[in-house]
Design a protein around this motif. Structure first.
Motif, PDB file in Angstrom:
ATOM      1  N   GLY A   1       0.786  -1.228   0.000  1.00 58.00           N
ATOM      2  CA  GLY A   1       0.000   0.000   0.000  1.00 58.00           C
ATOM      3  C   GLY A   1       0.817   1.277   0.000  1.00 58.00           C
ATOM      4  O   GLY A   1       1.987   1.300   0.399  1.00 58.00           O
ATOM      5  N   ASN A   2       0.176   2.350  -0.442  1.00 59.97           N
ATOM      6  CA  ASN A   2       0.790   3.680  -0.394  1.00 59.97           C
ATOM      7  C   ASN A   2      -0.295   4.727  -0.248  1.00 59.97           C
ATOM      8  O   ASN A   2      -1.421   4.543  -0.734  1.00 59.97           O
ATOM      9  N   VAL A   3       0.038   5.827   0.408  1.00 59.17           N
ATOM     10  CA  VAL A   3      -0.905   6.925   0.638  1.00 59.17           C
ATOM     11  C   VAL A   3      -0.140   8.248   0.677  1.00 59.17           C
ATOM     12  O   VAL A   3       1.083   8.262   0.884  1.00 59.17           O
ATOM     13  N   PRO A   4      -0.831   9.371   0.504  1.00 67.43           N
ATOM     14  CA  PRO A   4      -0.174  10.669   0.694  1.00 67.43           C
ATOM     15  C   PRO A   4       0.394  10.785   2.111  1.00 67.43           C
ATOM     16  O   PRO A   4      -0.124  10.174   3.060  1.00 67.43           O
ATOM     17  N   VAL A   5       1.438  11.559   2.255  1.00 68.69           N
ATOM     18  CA  VAL A   5       2.105  11.708   3.552  1.00 68.69           C
ATOM     19  C   VAL A   5       1.128  12.143   4.635  1.00 68.69           C
ATOM     20  O   VAL A   5       1.145  11.625   5.760  1.00 68.69           O
TER      21      VAL A   5
ATOM     22  N   SER B   1       4.448   2.161   1.857  1.00 68.84           N
ATOM     23  CA  SER B   1       4.609   1.433   3.126  1.00 68.84           C
ATOM     24  C   SER B   1       5.611   0.291   3.049  1.00 68.84           C
ATOM     25  O   SER B   1       6.257  -0.037   4.026  1.00 68.84           O
ATOM     26  N   GLY B   2       5.740  -0.327   1.856  1.00 69.46           N
ATOM     27  CA  GLY B   2       6.646  -1.458   1.733  1.00 69.46           C
ATOM     28  C   GLY B   2       7.946  -1.131   1.044  1.00 69.46           C
ATOM     29  O   GLY B   2       8.647  -2.043   0.589  1.00 69.46           O
ATOM     30  N   ALA B   3       8.300   0.148   0.939  1.00 70.94           N
ATOM     31  CA  ALA B   3       9.537   0.505   0.249  1.00 70.94           C
ATOM     32  C   ALA B   3      10.761  -0.037   0.977  1.00 70.94           C
ATOM     33  O   ALA B   3      11.734  -0.450   0.345  1.00 70.94           O
ATOM     34  N   ASP B   4      10.728  -0.012   2.301  1.00 74.56           N
ATOM     35  CA  ASP B   4      11.773  -0.663   3.093  1.00 74.56           C
ATOM     36  C   ASP B   4      11.365  -2.119   3.263  1.00 74.56           C
ATOM     37  O   ASP B   4      10.371  -2.415   3.942  1.00 74.56           O
TER      38      ASP B   4
END
Length: 320
Positions: free
Chosen positions: A116-120, A168-171
């Motif tokens: 997942g990803n979202v705006p800061v 969220s999963g970049a690391d």
């Protein structure tokens, strides 16, 4: 399934024209001649799902094409699936559910989807709730996948170098934690080596240590290369990014600067891992060599080839 660590390797179809059944047929005919067992089918190139619904006629056309070739297949579900996009979750769920159904019909036993990803601003306001919602959604999808004989592989994405959104999963270590908390037998990881290599300088983590940690959750791979240089300027022409060595280039392994000598022995994948390649279509002239490299990596991880043998298969663009 076998007791092997890696049970298949092969190329992808992400450069096909959308809905091009004849093109897919021709491509698979060529792929049959390479040293590979599987092909990763890119769902967004099939035009089989619209608005989360399967178009039955199109699904049937593609099934005929797939079944005409002596290959096995895995699926990369649509790249847009995002279980943290809560306002639009219903359509993301419908798309994921339809993707599992396609896997069932087509006999695909692995399905990649994005983390997942979202705006800061959304992340800062709702971090814990977003992570919990994603975990619960993954467990729900895992139940469907288990019934269909499919293993879900959640992929690490690229950190936003401009800082506008939180991926969220970049690391990979954080994604490993998320999957461990989800704790579902049908949910594992997809390790994208190139994504991790680009994310490391943005989020300031050690590339090798992070992918080693994540590898224990992993049963699907995206093998490709780059130079670890984030795309800060957003060059519109991919050719310019290639020339400069910037961004997510999806190069053949050995054309970038990932240290495969260190990477290969550090991995500790789950059993039944698929060693799949994500290669840009502009490198089709060497795709047979890249397929052979992935097969050599797979043989090394299965203890069927020494490390030196696997590394010999890694080519650089200077080699003739």
């Amino acid at each position: 399934m076998t007791d092997k660590i890696c049970i298949g390797s092969g190329l992808n179809t992400n450069f096909l024209a959308a809905g091009d059944a004849a093109g897919l047929d021709a491509l698979l005919g060529q792929y049959k001649t390479y040293d590979q067992s599987h092909v990763e089918i890119t769902a967004r190139r099939l035009d089989v799902i619209v608005g989360g619904r399967i178009i039955e006629e199109r699904a049937g056309v593609m099934q005929v094409v797939l079944e005409a070739h002596a290959l096995k297949y895995v699926l990369h579900a649509d790249h847009a699936i995002n279980f943290m996009d809560l306002p639009n979750f219903d359509v993301h769920w419908a798309l994921a559910e339809a993707s599992v159904e396609l896997c069932r019909r087509y006999g695909m036993t692995s399905m990649v989807m994005h983390s997942g990803n979202v705006p800061v601003s959304v992340w800062l306001d709702s971090r814990d709730q977003l992570l919990e919602f994603e975990r619960e959604s993954l467990k729900r999808l895992g139940d469907l996948a288990a019934e269909a004989g499919v293993q879900i592989a959640v992929e690490n994405l690229i950190a936003d170098p401009l800082g506008n959104k939180v991926v969220s999963g970049a690391d990979p270590r954080r994604l490993a934690e998320q999957l461990a908390k989800a704790d579902h037998p049908a949910i594992g990881g997809c390790l994208d080596f190139g994504h991790a290599f680009l994310s490391a300088p943005v989020e300031n983590f050690d590339f090798l240590e992070a992918i080693k940690t994540f590898s224990e959750q992993v049963w699907h791979l995206h093998l490709h290369d780059n130079f670890g240089r984030p795309d800060l300027k957003g060059y519109a022409d991919e050719g310019s990014r290639v020339s400069l060595g910037i961004g997510d280039l999806h190069l053949p392994m050995g054309w970038g600067s990932i240290d495969w000598t260190s990477v290969l022995p550090a991995m500790k994948f789950r059993k039944n891992t698929y060693a799949m390649i994500e290669l840009r279509g502009r490198y089709r002239a060497v795709e047979d060599q890249v397929a052979a490299t992935a097969k050599a990596f797979m043989d090394y991880w299965n203890d069927d080839l020494p490390l030196a043998g696997a590394l010999t298969a890694v080519r650089s663009p200077e080699k003739k």
